[in-house]
Scaffold this motif. Structure first.
Motif, PDB file in Angstrom:
ATOM      1  N   PHE A  91       0.596  -1.208  -0.151  1.00  0.00           N
ATOM      2  CA  PHE A  91       0.122  -0.019   0.020  1.00  0.00           C
ATOM      3  C   PHE A  91       0.923   1.657  -0.169  1.00  0.00           C
ATOM      4  O   PHE A  91       0.323   2.243  -0.137  1.00  0.00           O
ATOM      5  N   GLY A  92       2.139   1.147   0.700  1.00  0.00           N
ATOM      6  CA  GLY A  92       2.781   2.508   0.469  1.00  0.00           C
ATOM      7  C   GLY A  92       3.559   2.557  -0.649  1.00  0.00           C
ATOM      8  O   GLY A  92       3.357   3.980  -0.804  1.00  0.00           O
ATOM      9  N   ASN A  93       4.371   2.000  -1.306  1.00  0.00           N
ATOM     10  CA  ASN A  93       5.194   1.811  -1.985  1.00  0.00           C
ATOM     11  C   ASN A  93       4.594   1.968  -3.275  1.00  0.00           C
ATOM     12  O   ASN A  93       4.566   3.071  -4.407  1.00  0.00           O
ATOM     13  N   VAL A  94       4.161   0.232  -3.138  1.00  0.00           N
ATOM     14  CA  VAL A  94       4.275   0.478  -5.162  1.00  0.00           C
ATOM     15  C   VAL A  94       2.624   1.083  -5.564  1.00  0.00           C
ATOM     16  O   VAL A  94       2.209   1.368  -6.463  1.00  0.00           O
ATOM     17  N   ILE A  95       1.553   0.930  -4.946  1.00  0.00           N
ATOM     18  CA  ILE A  95       0.444   1.028  -4.987  1.00  0.00           C
ATOM     19  C   ILE A  95       0.660   2.934  -5.412  1.00  0.00           C
ATOM     20  O   ILE A  95      -0.597   3.313  -5.888  1.00  0.00           O
ATOM     21  N   SER A  96       0.914   3.602  -4.423  1.00  0.00           N
ATOM     22  CA  SER A  96       1.462   4.782  -4.144  1.00  0.00           C
ATOM     23  C   SER A  96       2.201   5.366  -5.839  1.00  0.00           C
ATOM     24  O   SER A  96       1.705   6.032  -6.035  1.00  0.00           O
ATOM     25  N   ARG A  97       3.135   4.535  -6.058  1.00  0.00           N
ATOM     26  CA  ARG A  97       3.928   4.749  -6.573  1.00  0.00           C
ATOM     27  C   ARG A  97       2.993   4.492  -8.317  1.00  0.00           C
ATOM     28  O   ARG A  97       3.240   5.976  -9.316  1.00  0.00           O
ATOM     29  N   HIS A  98       1.910   3.794  -8.433  1.00  0.00           N
ATOM     30  CA  HIS A  98       1.354   3.937  -9.620  1.00  0.00           C
ATOM     31  C   HIS A  98      -0.540   4.760  -9.477  1.00  0.00           C
ATOM     32  O   HIS A  98      -0.097   5.013 -10.719  1.00  0.00           O
ATOM     33  N   GLY A 101      -0.248   4.888  10.549  1.00  0.00           N
ATOM     34  CA  GLY A 101       0.890   6.889  10.687  1.00  0.00           C
ATOM     35  C   GLY A 101       1.489   6.727   9.953  1.00  0.00           C
ATOM     36  O   GLY A 101       1.853   8.007   9.126  1.00  0.00           O
ATOM     37  N   SER A 102       2.431   4.918   9.615  1.00  0.00           N
ATOM     38  CA  SER A 102       3.643   5.378   8.730  1.00  0.00           C
ATOM     39  C   SER A 102       3.339   5.703   7.239  1.00  0.00           C
ATOM     40  O   SER A 102       4.519   5.863   5.835  1.00  0.00           O
ATOM     41  N   PRO A 129      10.933  -0.108   1.906  1.00  0.00           N
ATOM     42  CA  PRO A 129       9.147   0.642   2.426  1.00  0.00           C
ATOM     43  C   PRO A 129       9.341   0.392   4.018  1.00  0.00           C
ATOM     44  O   PRO A 129       8.890   1.332   4.717  1.00  0.00           O
ATOM     45  N   TRP A 130       9.911  -0.637   3.915  1.00  0.00           N
ATOM     46  CA  TRP A 130       9.862  -1.056   5.368  1.00  0.00           C
ATOM     47  C   TRP A 130      10.602  -0.344   7.012  1.00  0.00           C
ATOM     48  O   TRP A 130      10.422  -0.018   7.584  1.00  0.00           O
ATOM     49  N   GLN A 131      11.865   0.414   5.985  1.00  0.00           N
ATOM     50  CA  GLN A 131      12.984   1.012   6.723  1.00  0.00           C
ATOM     51  C   GLN A 131      12.059   2.233   6.857  1.00  0.00           C
ATOM     52  O   GLN A 131      12.091   2.897   8.138  1.00  0.00           O
ATOM     53  N   VAL A 132      11.960   2.258   5.738  1.00  0.00           N
ATOM     54  CA  VAL A 132      10.802   3.895   5.836  1.00  0.00           C
ATOM     55  C   VAL A 132      10.011   4.299   7.162  1.00  0.00           C
ATOM     56  O   VAL A 132       9.778   4.706   8.147  1.00  0.00           O
ATOM     57  N   ALA A 133       9.009   3.027   6.939  1.00  0.00           N
ATOM     58  CA  ALA A 133       7.766   3.063   8.139  1.00  0.00           C
ATOM     59  C   ALA A 133       8.057   2.665   9.319  1.00  0.00           C
ATOM     60  O   ALA A 133       7.899   3.508  10.651  1.00  0.00           O
TER      61      ALA A 133
END
Length: 386
Positions: A87-94, A144-145, A161-165
């Motif tokens: 949800f945070g990375n791949v969906i957001s990029r598209h 929230g991340s 992504p999980w490092q950013v989260a």
């Protein structure tokens, strides 16, 4: 006077979109100019104004494959890595480029995004729109991340992504619209403020070919049990068959939804008291039920609570294990997280049908839901605050 322009935004999945729709209609009734940003298969299909919020034709299956190809390390720790990657990375990029194009032409005053679709938060911030997150599952500070993960995915941040989260937990939206009653929240004390409670309301698209007998009185006076593993059942045909046969063993009339992509024939021979459908409009059938067996998807769980229906939850993935625990903790049902065979399902459903404690607890929680502000109440509040 110009009507306020409000966008609701969701990942293109039933369990993510459907919970937002009662509020979308309420905002429309309250006089706002409202649209829903969503992708295939919902864009242009809903009986409601939609805008493209995800690349046309792209599916959740496509995203799943891309996540596994891009971040194979997800398999080492699904619990912590899947949500930020998916949800945070791949969906957001598209999604972000599509939303930018849509909202450049129609800048919204307010964006209400389901909390697992942070691309909408990212683009709303760029457009200077106010944002509210909408809870489609129990709140966890981890959610929230996700806006930080979306920003990193659309920038030049090389971290996983999980490092950013893990480094960015916090809540950024202007408020949190929450359909979960306090009696179900595992981490109620950490829910973001301002929290805007909204009454959960079952909603589904019109189904013109729905069997009218689903809404008729029960067959031969039998209790009626609904069995579903949701629109995304993780291919759990065996689990669905086990649930169906176990529920039927109680002597109840059993109505089964095997999913829009499911094949009723895959269940094989079933007793005469079982009726199998691909899709059943839950909003219509719920008032007729005595018990429900389901996967623990938040939408199904909340809709059953709204109607005071005892539940057996047989989770298959995602947040469903947490929801199963919450249902059992609240006393409104039974968790099948440990796995149940046909006899186990029959025993559990029999308890739900015959045990007044589960039904009483379900009705108490339904009363708590009924006392929560309705979508129309919340819509008026939001427009007053704009």
């Amino acid at each position: 006077m110009t009507r306020p322009r409000i966008a609701l935004a969701s990942a293109p999945a039933y369990g993510h979109l459907y919970p937002l729709m009662p509020l979308a209609f309420a905002l429309q009734r309250a006089g706002a100019d409202v649209h829903v940003a969503v992708g295939t298969p919902f864009h242009g299909r809903l009986d409601f104004p939609t805008r493209l919020g995800f690349p046309e034709g792209a599916t959740i299956g496509d995203v799943t494959a891309e996540v596994m190809a891009t971040f194979p390390e997800v398999k080492e720790n699904f619990r912590e890595r899947w949500v930020p990657s998916f949800f945070g990375n791949v969906i957001s990029r598209h999604a972000a480029p599509v939303l930018r194009e849509q909202w450049a032409a129609e800048p919204p005053d307010l964006v209400i995004y389901e909390a697992m679709f942070p691309a909408a938060k990212l683009v709303a911030d760029e457009a200077g729109a106010r944002t509210l997150a909408f809870g489609i599952t129990q709140w966890s500070p981890f959610f929230g991340s996700l806006p930080a993960v979306a920003r990193a995915a659309n920038g030049d941040d090389a971290r996983k992504p999980w490092q950013v989260a893990g480094a960015s937990i916090g809540f950024e939206a202007g408020g949190y619209v929450d359909p979960f009653p306090a009696g179900l929240q595992t981490l109620a004390e950490s829910t973001p403020e301002p929290r805007i409670p909204v009454r959960t309301t079952a909603w589904s698209e019109a189904a013109p070919q729905t069997d009218p007998s689903l809404l008729a009185p029960h067959v031969d006076g039998r209790p009626r049990v609904f069995v579903t593993l949701g629109t995304v059942s993780f291919g759990a045909v065996d689990a669905l068959r086990t649930a169906v046969l176990g529920a039927a063993r109680t002597g109840a009339e059993v109505v089964v939804a095997c999913g829009p992509e499911g094949d009723p024939a895959a269940l094989g021979d079933v007793p005469d008291t079982v009726r199998v459908h691909r899709f059943v409009p839950q909003a219509a059938i719920l008032p007729t039920l005595d018990a429900i067996v389901h996967h623990g998807g938040s939408g199904t769980m909340l809709a059953a609570i709204e109607h005071g229906i005892p539940q057996l939850v047989v989770p298959q993935g995602a947040d469903q294990f947490f929801n199963a625990e919450a249902i059992e903790r609240a006393g409104v049902g039974i968790s099948g997280s440990a796995g149940l065979d046909v006899d186990g399902v029959a025993e559990a459903v029999g308890r739900l049908l015959g045990n007044g404690e589960h039904r009483s607890a379900a009705r108490r929680l339904a009363a708590e839901v009924a006392a929560t502000p309705s979508p129309d109440d919340v819509a008026r509040r939001l427009l007053d605050e704009l």
